[in-house]
Scaffold this active site. Structure first.
Site, PDB file in Angstrom:
ATOM      1  N   ASP A  70       0.809  -1.224   0.000  1.00 45.98           N
ATOM      2  CA  ASP A  70       0.000   0.000   0.000  1.00 45.98           C
ATOM      3  C   ASP A  70       0.843   1.276   0.000  1.00 45.98           C
ATOM      4  O   ASP A  70       0.317   2.375   0.177  1.00 45.98           O
ATOM      5  CB  ASP A  70      -0.973   0.004   1.194  1.00 45.98           C
ATOM      6  CG  ASP A  70      -0.252   0.062   2.534  1.00 45.98           C
ATOM      7  OD1 ASP A  70       1.008   0.029   2.541  1.00 45.98           O
ATOM      8  OD2 ASP A  70      -0.923   0.143   3.576  1.00 45.98           O
ATOM      9  N   ASP A 125       5.278  -1.565   7.035  1.00 45.88           N
ATOM     10  CA  ASP A 125       4.428  -2.324   7.953  1.00 45.88           C
ATOM     11  C   ASP A 125       5.241  -3.370   8.720  1.00 45.88           C
ATOM     12  O   ASP A 125       6.443  -3.554   8.464  1.00 45.88           O
ATOM     13  CB  ASP A 125       3.257  -2.978   7.193  1.00 45.88           C
ATOM     14  CG  ASP A 125       3.701  -3.612   5.881  1.00 45.88           C
ATOM     15  OD1 ASP A 125       4.728  -4.319   5.915  1.00 45.88           O
ATOM     16  OD2 ASP A 125       3.051  -3.393   4.845  1.00 45.88           O
ATOM     17  N   ASP A 158       8.848   8.489  24.629  1.00 41.90           N
ATOM     18  CA  ASP A 158       8.694   9.749  23.907  1.00 41.90           C
ATOM     19  C   ASP A 158       8.532  10.914  24.892  1.00 41.90           C
ATOM     20  O   ASP A 158       7.804  10.796  25.887  1.00 41.90           O
ATOM     21  CB  ASP A 158       7.449   9.646  23.013  1.00 41.90           C
ATOM     22  CG  ASP A 158       7.307  10.811  22.058  1.00 41.90           C
ATOM     23  OD1 ASP A 158       8.216  10.995  21.235  1.00 41.90           O
ATOM     24  OD2 ASP A 158       6.289  11.526  22.144  1.00 41.90           O
ATOM     25  N   GLU A 184      13.778   9.720  25.688  1.00 39.46           N
ATOM     26  CA  GLU A 184      13.950  10.823  24.741  1.00 39.46           C
ATOM     27  C   GLU A 184      13.775  12.100  25.562  1.00 39.46           C
ATOM     28  O   GLU A 184      12.667  12.592  25.759  1.00 39.46           O
ATOM     29  CB  GLU A 184      12.899  10.770  23.626  1.00 39.46           C
ATOM     30  CG  GLU A 184      13.204  11.763  22.521  1.00 39.46           C
ATOM     31  CD  GLU A 184      12.046  12.646  22.080  1.00 39.46           C
ATOM     32  OE1 GLU A 184      12.208  13.344  21.071  1.00 39.46           O
ATOM     33  OE2 GLU A 184      10.990  12.665  22.744  1.00 39.46           O
TER      34      GLU A 184
END
Ligand code: NOJ
Length: 564
Positions: A35, A39, A217, A277
């Protein structure tokens, strides 16, 4: 400069003290379902490539269901897989096969904010001010007679006001919610115990499935200063990102969260870990995240942010080694990730990573860019990084010497920073372009199994010259960047003195960074005119062809020093 002296042998110490971890930006790594987007199966299909590269671990950027406003850093459900990327069963198989191939696997956890389509946020929008639903996020009344002004002067990292006003059930404008990033990324309220419990469950969910750890994050952002005080700065817009003294960065309360998380990690076998992070400075503040009861690694952003000069790099290396030695933690060297301009361009143009408000500040002047010089510097930088004590993080495509893609048409830019900066900063798409695997352009240079996908159809257009960097072309080329990374990683494994441990600076002149490691190993990085290696030194690997025992400009050499 010496690192901790009491380290056990490499095989007996936690793997994350020495590991080289490869960052997979899933959307751009490999597309197995055709697509045009990467993935989970794409990653699985490339495990042999990763194994052959010789890395120790992979870190996969967010793969959870997400509307992709910030490419997965806007999570709609922390315990499932984005349908475009595959299924939970695919993820489980990938975890198992990564282990079967002798590598560890980290997943990205995004605790500072969720997506605005997360069920919690949707419930909060429907609920009344003061409700338990709203308390999971940072809702506040506005200032001004009618609450028409934002609650404080905070600016979003991507640009513009960090507050968004909502429409209440009566159809009138009401409270505001905080989003330090895009408005589709509402900040969670970490003072709320339910939020903490949910994330504890999320960690266990993935640990139960066998992941070896997490990349956290915005690890320095979850706790905000009490009362959400204004940023006091001459220009809050310009200074919002400065890490020091910001009421939303690096607050003491985050450490309590990590002590809890460490207990969860330690309750599982096999040295499970987390890497922060945390864009904080100075290095002594980073060290606080790595105390013995907190996290294992924190990206060394001081190093990543350093210009390509021996003075700056040496200063950064010294500072972080000293600060981390205080807490007995290894450094995690990094030059590239999905948020910064690739090192090929940065080192060539003397750009600073991180903070930027305009395209010119971020990407530099394209007319001055010299690919050959930038590539030479990035290769030399890689050998510097991989010879330093501690672990390292390599970003996909770095091993192919990919440069930044500078000519993505404006109508194809997807980074929220582009619109939020009012189109003054093209943002980070240029380092996220899908990888070229084959020389042939079909399937977007082998990125997709679907050969009908053209380089222009990939989710970010690749440009016609992208195939020049293809892994396939570099595979059997002894001079390619891929071959250099493979050799470096193999040497790193076979030299017991590399990875975490001691180093000693060697004085080789002002234009050279040189240091030795155990086993008479030494690394020389030459920033100036050609220099000669010490008599009797044996070259193990160099980032560019050597002229006898002469190291040319912008070249690094790994050598075995003569014992005589
Ligand atoms: C840091 C991530 O690396 C970046 O890509 C993302 O936009 C922000 N955090 C917000 O989640």
């Amino acid at each position: 400069m010496s690192a901790p002296t009491s380290l056990p042998p490499r095989a007996d110490r936690p793997w994350w003290r020495d590991a080289v971890t490869y960052q997979i930006y899933i959307r751009s790594f490999a597309d197995a379902n055709g697509d045009g987007k990467g993935d989970v199966e794409g990653i699985r299909s490339r495990l042999p490539y990763l194994k052959k590269l010789g890395i120790d671990a992979i870190w996969i950027t967010p793969w959870y269901p997400s509307p992709q406003n910030d490419h997965g850093y806007d999570v709609a459900d922390y315990m499932d897989i984005e349908p475009d990327y595959g299924t939970l069963a695919d993820a489980e198989r990938l975890i198992k096969e990564t282990h079967d191939n002798g590598m560890k696997i980290l997943v990205d956890i995004v605790p500072n904010h969720s997506s605005d389509v997360h069920v919690w946020f949707q419930a909060a929008l429907k609920a009344a001010p003061g409700s338990i639903e709203r308390d999971r996020y940072m809702f506040r009344d506005g200032k001004g007679v009618h609450g028409e002004l934002p609650p404080n002067n905070w600016q979003a990292v991507f640009g513009g006001c960090a507050w968004e006003r909502v429409i209440e059930a009566d159809g009138k404008p009401g409270q505001w919610y905080l989003h330090l990033f895009a408005k589709e990324q509402p900040d969670l309220n970490w003072e709320n115990p339910e939020v903490r419990e949910h994330f504890a469950d999320v960690l266990k969910f993935w640990l139960d499935r066998g992941v070896d750890g997490f990349r956290i994050d915005v690890a320095h952002g979850m706790i905000k200063a009490e009362g959400l005080p204004d940023v006091v700065a001459a220009d809050p817009k310009a200074e919002m990102l400065a890490p020091e003294n910001r009421p939303f960065w690096d607050q003491d309360g985050v450490h309590e969260i990590y002590r809890e998380w460490r207990k969860i990690l330690d309750s599982y076998p096999g040295d499970r870990m987390a890497v922060a992070e945390a864009w904080v400075s100075p290095a002594s503040r980073i060290a606080r995240y790595l105390r013995h009861d907190e996290l294992a690694n924190s990206f060394n952003f001081d190093f990543l942010s350093s210009p390509w000069t021996p003075t700056d790099l040496t200063k950064m290396i010294n500072r972080s080694m000293e600060a981390l030695a205080e807490v007995g933690a290894p450094s995690s060297w990094v030059f590239n990730n999905h948020d910064v301009v690739r090192s090929v361009d940065r080192f060539d143009l003397g750009l600073l990573a991180g903070n930027a408000n305009t395209t010119l500040e971020r990407h530099g002047d394209a007319s001055k860019f010299d690919l050959a010089r930038g590539t030479a510097r990035a290769r030399a930088g890689a050998l510097l990084m991989l010879a330093l004590p501690g672990g390292a993080y390599v970003y996909q495509g770095e091993e192919l010497g990919l440069p930044e893609v500078r000519d993505i048409p404006e109508d194809r830019l997807t980074d929220p920073r582009w619109e939020m900066s009012l189109r003054t900063d093209r943002g980070r798409d240029g380092c996220r372009v899908p990888l070229p695997w084959t020389k042939d352009s079909s399937g977007a240079f082998g990125f997709s199994t679907n050969t009908a996908v053209t380089p222009d159809d990939a989710w970010l257009p690749q440009g016609s010259a992208w195939g020049n960097f293809a892994a396939e072309l570099q595979e059997n080329n002894p001079d390619s960047t891929l071959t250099m990374y493979r050799k470096a990683l193999a040497i790193r494994k076979s030299e017991s003195g590399l990875g975490d441990g001691a180093m000693e600076w060697i004085d080789a002149g002002p234009d050279v960074i040189a240091f030795s490691r155990p086993g008479n190993f030494a690394c020389y990085v030459n920033f100036g005119k050609a220099i000669s290696l010490p008599h009797g030194a044996e070259v193990l690997l160099s980032s560019a062809p050597m002229n006898g025992n002469e190291i040319p400009t912008d070249c690094a050499a790994w050598v075995r020093l003569s014992v005589l």
